[in-house]
Enzyme design. Structure first.
Site, PDB file in Angstrom:
ATOM      1  N   ASP A 136      40.563   5.747  -0.930  1.00  0.00           N
ATOM      2  CA  ASP A 136      39.459   6.563  -0.417  1.00  0.00           C
ATOM      3  C   ASP A 136      38.372   5.657   0.176  1.00  0.00           C
ATOM      4  O   ASP A 136      37.560   5.100  -0.544  1.00  0.00           O
ATOM      5  CB  ASP A 136      38.883   7.420  -1.562  1.00  0.00           C
ATOM      6  N   ASP A 180      41.965   6.163  -6.726  1.00  0.00           N
ATOM      7  CA  ASP A 180      41.613   7.555  -6.450  1.00  0.00           C
ATOM      8  C   ASP A 180      42.834   8.485  -6.501  1.00  0.00           C
ATOM      9  O   ASP A 180      42.723   9.671  -6.215  1.00  0.00           O
ATOM     10  CB  ASP A 180      40.884   7.653  -5.102  1.00  0.00           C
ATOM     11  N   ARG A 183      38.659  17.581  -2.951  1.00  0.00           N
ATOM     12  CA  ARG A 183      38.694  19.039  -3.101  1.00  0.00           C
ATOM     13  C   ARG A 183      39.476  19.709  -1.971  1.00  0.00           C
ATOM     14  O   ARG A 183      40.056  20.779  -2.158  1.00  0.00           O
ATOM     15  CB  ARG A 183      37.263  19.581  -3.218  1.00  0.00           C
ATOM     16  N   LYS A 191      45.091  14.847  -7.999  1.00  0.00           N
ATOM     17  CA  LYS A 191      44.572  14.273  -6.751  1.00  0.00           C
ATOM     18  C   LYS A 191      45.275  12.950  -6.463  1.00  0.00           C
ATOM     19  O   LYS A 191      45.246  12.027  -7.272  1.00  0.00           O
ATOM     20  CB  LYS A 191      43.061  14.058  -6.869  1.00  0.00           C
ATOM     21  N   GLU A 220      36.711  14.530   0.030  1.00  0.00           N
ATOM     22  CA  GLU A 220      38.074  14.808   0.510  1.00  0.00           C
ATOM     23  C   GLU A 220      38.991  15.369  -0.579  1.00  0.00           C
ATOM     24  O   GLU A 220      39.912  16.121  -0.284  1.00  0.00           O
ATOM     25  CB  GLU A 220      38.695  13.531   1.103  1.00  0.00           C
ATOM     26  N   ASP A 222      33.709  12.264   2.799  1.00  0.00           N
ATOM     27  CA  ASP A 222      34.018  11.621   1.515  1.00  0.00           C
ATOM     28  C   ASP A 222      34.258  12.644   0.400  1.00  0.00           C
ATOM     29  O   ASP A 222      34.652  12.286  -0.703  1.00  0.00           O
ATOM     30  CB  ASP A 222      32.872  10.662   1.139  1.00  0.00           C
ATOM     31  N   LYS A 244      32.281   4.782   2.739  1.00  0.00           N
ATOM     32  CA  LYS A 244      31.603   4.283   1.533  1.00  0.00           C
ATOM     33  C   LYS A 244      31.055   2.885   1.798  1.00  0.00           C
ATOM     34  O   LYS A 244      31.793   2.018   2.239  1.00  0.00           O
ATOM     35  CB  LYS A 244      32.600   4.183   0.366  1.00  0.00           C
TER      36      LYS A 244
HETATM   37  N1  BES Z   1      36.790   9.590  -5.191  1.00  0.00           N
HETATM   38  C1  BES Z   1      35.420   9.907  -5.063  1.00  0.00           C
HETATM   39  C2  BES Z   1      34.710  10.084  -6.405  1.00  0.00           C
HETATM   40  C3  BES Z   1      34.657   8.869  -7.300  1.00  0.00           C
HETATM   41  C4  BES Z   1      33.587   7.991  -7.233  1.00  0.00           C
HETATM   42  C5  BES Z   1      35.613   8.662  -8.262  1.00  0.00           C
HETATM   43  C6  BES Z   1      33.541   6.901  -8.071  1.00  0.00           C
HETATM   44  C7  BES Z   1      35.550   7.579  -9.116  1.00  0.00           C
HETATM   45  C8  BES Z   1      34.513   6.689  -9.016  1.00  0.00           C
HETATM   46  C9  BES Z   1      35.260  11.182  -4.257  1.00  0.00           C
HETATM   47  O1  BES Z   1      36.205  11.397  -3.276  1.00  0.00           O
HETATM   48  C10 BES Z   1      33.930  11.117  -3.582  1.00  0.00           C
HETATM   49  O2  BES Z   1      33.764  10.279  -2.757  1.00  0.00           O
HETATM   50  N2  BES Z   1      33.021  12.024  -3.942  1.00  0.00           N
HETATM   51  C11 BES Z   1      31.714  12.053  -3.380  1.00  0.00           C
HETATM   52  C12 BES Z   1      31.387  13.490  -3.027  1.00  0.00           C
HETATM   53  C13 BES Z   1      30.121  13.669  -2.218  1.00  0.00           C
HETATM   54  C14 BES Z   1      30.295  13.086  -0.829  1.00  0.00           C
HETATM   55  C15 BES Z   1      29.817  15.147  -2.125  1.00  0.00           C
HETATM   56  C16 BES Z   1      30.746  11.505  -4.406  1.00  0.00           C
HETATM   57  O3  BES Z   1      30.948  11.730  -5.595  1.00  0.00           O
HETATM   58  O4  BES Z   1      29.823  10.796  -4.010  1.00  0.00           O
HETATM   59 MN    MN Z   2      35.703  10.524  -1.425  1.00  0.00          MN
HETATM   60 ZN    ZN Z   3      38.003  10.498  -3.505  1.00  0.00          ZN
END
Ligand code: BES
Ligand code: MN
Ligand code: ZN
Length: 460
Positions: free
Chosen positions: A235, A253, A316, A230, A314, A312, A242
């Site tokens: 992000d 990220d 996947r 990734k 993104e 968010d 966020k």
């Molecule tokens: N990059 C984030 C996940 C992340 C969070 C990595 C904290 C490292 C530290 C990812 O893109 C994300 O935002 N995931 C969301 C998914 C949700 C919206 C379904 C999450 O984990 O909150």
């Molecule tokens: Mn995200």
């Molecule tokens: Zn992310």
């Protein structure tokens, strides 16, 4: 810093001595030789995980006292019979990652950095050859772990998709049999990578798709292992932005991308006899008048329609297209690495990454090597029952789950939709180990997860 075997004594050299009898680790000066006493546990209480941490502590102590040359006696270490094999590799790797600092934005002091120059391992003749070989391997792996940390630590303004692509070319420049090819937005569109296009379309920084190939196998036609990472260079969450402070670490990220870029570098430098392909979709997830929206339906590279439940989620979306593209290489194995979900951290804490695969044997191999490499990993389920969770309302699937629970599994299930045709596939959610924590004895910031595990998984 260098780790060397049996070199002669340098000026102002400090000896490292293990002791169960001191209260805490300390420097003793004023004798014939200065010594650092390292507090250790009883032989039977030691294990490999503690050993890795002990090495980092030793380096921290040497750094703290601004010592340039140190010496350690191998006999004392091999007394710990329960530590297992490859101790030289573990030593070199952990010493060098503990020595790492991110100095890109710091001014060099007038008198120069007070860095450790050398740690000499003093070994008996019979151990020497083996030790030299294994410390050399550990040194290469650590070098690339630190390269991945440099990439991840660099803030979003200085690590855009284009910069990630150009840095990748620099890293691969002097490696034999390695080739880097970068697709720009026009080519990404031509390949109909709907997920990559959607996530990157709100950013003024153009998306890139990085392809690295390494031909190490005897035959060019030997089926490759494909590693997918990734590469979200920042992000923000997109339109579903966020809130503070959740975006602060999101320059990291692209840690999954950094991890697979570093891994192929290490494997090429070690001249591993395999064919490897690395794919990194690199995008910036930004809100803007041109951004993708909640509710949008995206047509992915393989034709699957996906509704955007959350902008968010993104990672996947871009990985799905990379997995579809991976099929063109007819891989023997595919592993993707991503800082994919906060939910994986909820599940496992900050000490182990999550592993997903439906292949029992592969799962076992990965978990075992995670313990050996120091990149700790733990398995979570990927049962087909979970597929219910990602059914779309108007499209085939959604990029978020129906319930608020098990988000790491939902994300893995989404990826599995695009990976079902692979003979062997595993997904590593490295969000839990993206950054170092207090007890790691590493500098704050990116930890470089995945490199050590993947190298151990793929080397000869
Ligand atoms: N990059 C984030 C996940 C992340 C969070 C990595 C904290 C490292 C530290 C990812 O893109 C994300 O935002 N995931 C969301 C998914 C949700 C919206 C379904 C999450 O984990 O909150
Ligand atoms: Mn995200
Ligand atoms: Zn992310």
């Amino acid at each position: 810093m260098k780790i060397v075997v049996n070199e002669k004594k340098a000026k102002n050299e400090v000896k490292v001595i293990f002791s169960q009898d001191v209260d805490s680790t300390c420097l003793i000066t004023g004798r014939k030789d200065d010594v650092i006493m390292i507090k250790t546990e009883k032989v039977e209480q030691m294990n490999r995980r503690k050993w890795a941490l002990l090495i980092r502590k030793i380096v921290g102590e040497i750094k703290k006292h601004k010592i340039e040359n140190a010496r350690i006696v191998w006999n004392e270490i091999t007394a710990y019979k329960n530590l297992g094999e490859n101790l030289g590799e573990v030593f070199a790797k952990n010493a060098i990652i503990a020595d790492y600092e991110f100095r890109k934005y710091k001014k060099r002091p007038k008198e120069g950095w007070k860095d450790i120059k050398k740690i000499v391992i003093e070994a008996k003749d019979k151990d020497q050859a083996e030790l030299k070989k294994s410390t050399k391997k550990g040194t290469v792996v650590a070098k690339y772990i630190n390269i991945s940390r440099d990439l991840a630590n660099t803030p979003g303004n200085d690590m855009t998709p284009k910069i990630l692509a150009s840095e990748t070319k620099k890293i691969m420049k002097n490696l034999a049999n390695v080739n880097v090819n970068v697709l720009g937005e026009k080519q990404i569109k031509a390949k109909k990578m709907g997920g990559v296009i959607a996530v990157g379309q709100g950013s003024s920084n153009e998306s890139q798709f990085i392809i690295i190939t390494y031909n190490g196998a005897k035959s060019k036609s030997e089926k490759p292992v494909v590693l997918v990472g990734k590469g979200v260079t920042f992000d923000t969450g997109g339109i579903d932005t966020k809130p503070y402070p959740h975006a602060l670490d999101m320059m990291m990220d692209m840690s999954g991308g950094a991890s697979v870029i570093a891994t192929i570098g290490a494997l090429a430098e070690l001249k591993v006899k395999k064919n490897i392909v690395v794919l990194v979709p690199a995008v910036e997830n930004m809100p803007d008048g041109g951004s993708f929206r909640p509710g949008d339906v995206i047509k992915m590279m393989d034709g699957t329609t996906v509704e955007v439940g959350h902008t968010d989620a993104e990672g996947r979306l871009i990985l799905a297209d990379a997995l579809s593209y991976a099929k063109t290489f007819k891989p023997q194995k595919v592993i993707d690495v991503a800082t994919l979900t906060g939910a994986s951290m909820m599940a496992l804490g900050e000490r182990a990454m999550a592993v997903f695969t439906r292949d029992e044997e592969f799962a076992k191999e990965i978990i075992e090597l995670s313990e050996e490499s120091g990149d700790f990993a733990w398995r979570l389920p990927l049962w087909e029952e979970y597929e219910e969770e990602i059914k779309g309302k108007i499209a085939e699937i959604s990029n978020i789950g129906r319930s608020n629970y098990g988000g790491a599994i939902t994300a893995a299930t989404f990826l599995h939709h695009f990976a079902k045709d692979f003979k062997k596939w595993a997904h590593l959610d490295i969000a839990p180990t993206m950054t170092s924590i207090e007890g790691d004895f590493l500098t704050k910031g990116a930890k470089g997860p995945g490199v050590a595990l993947l190298v151990n998984l793929l080397d000869d």
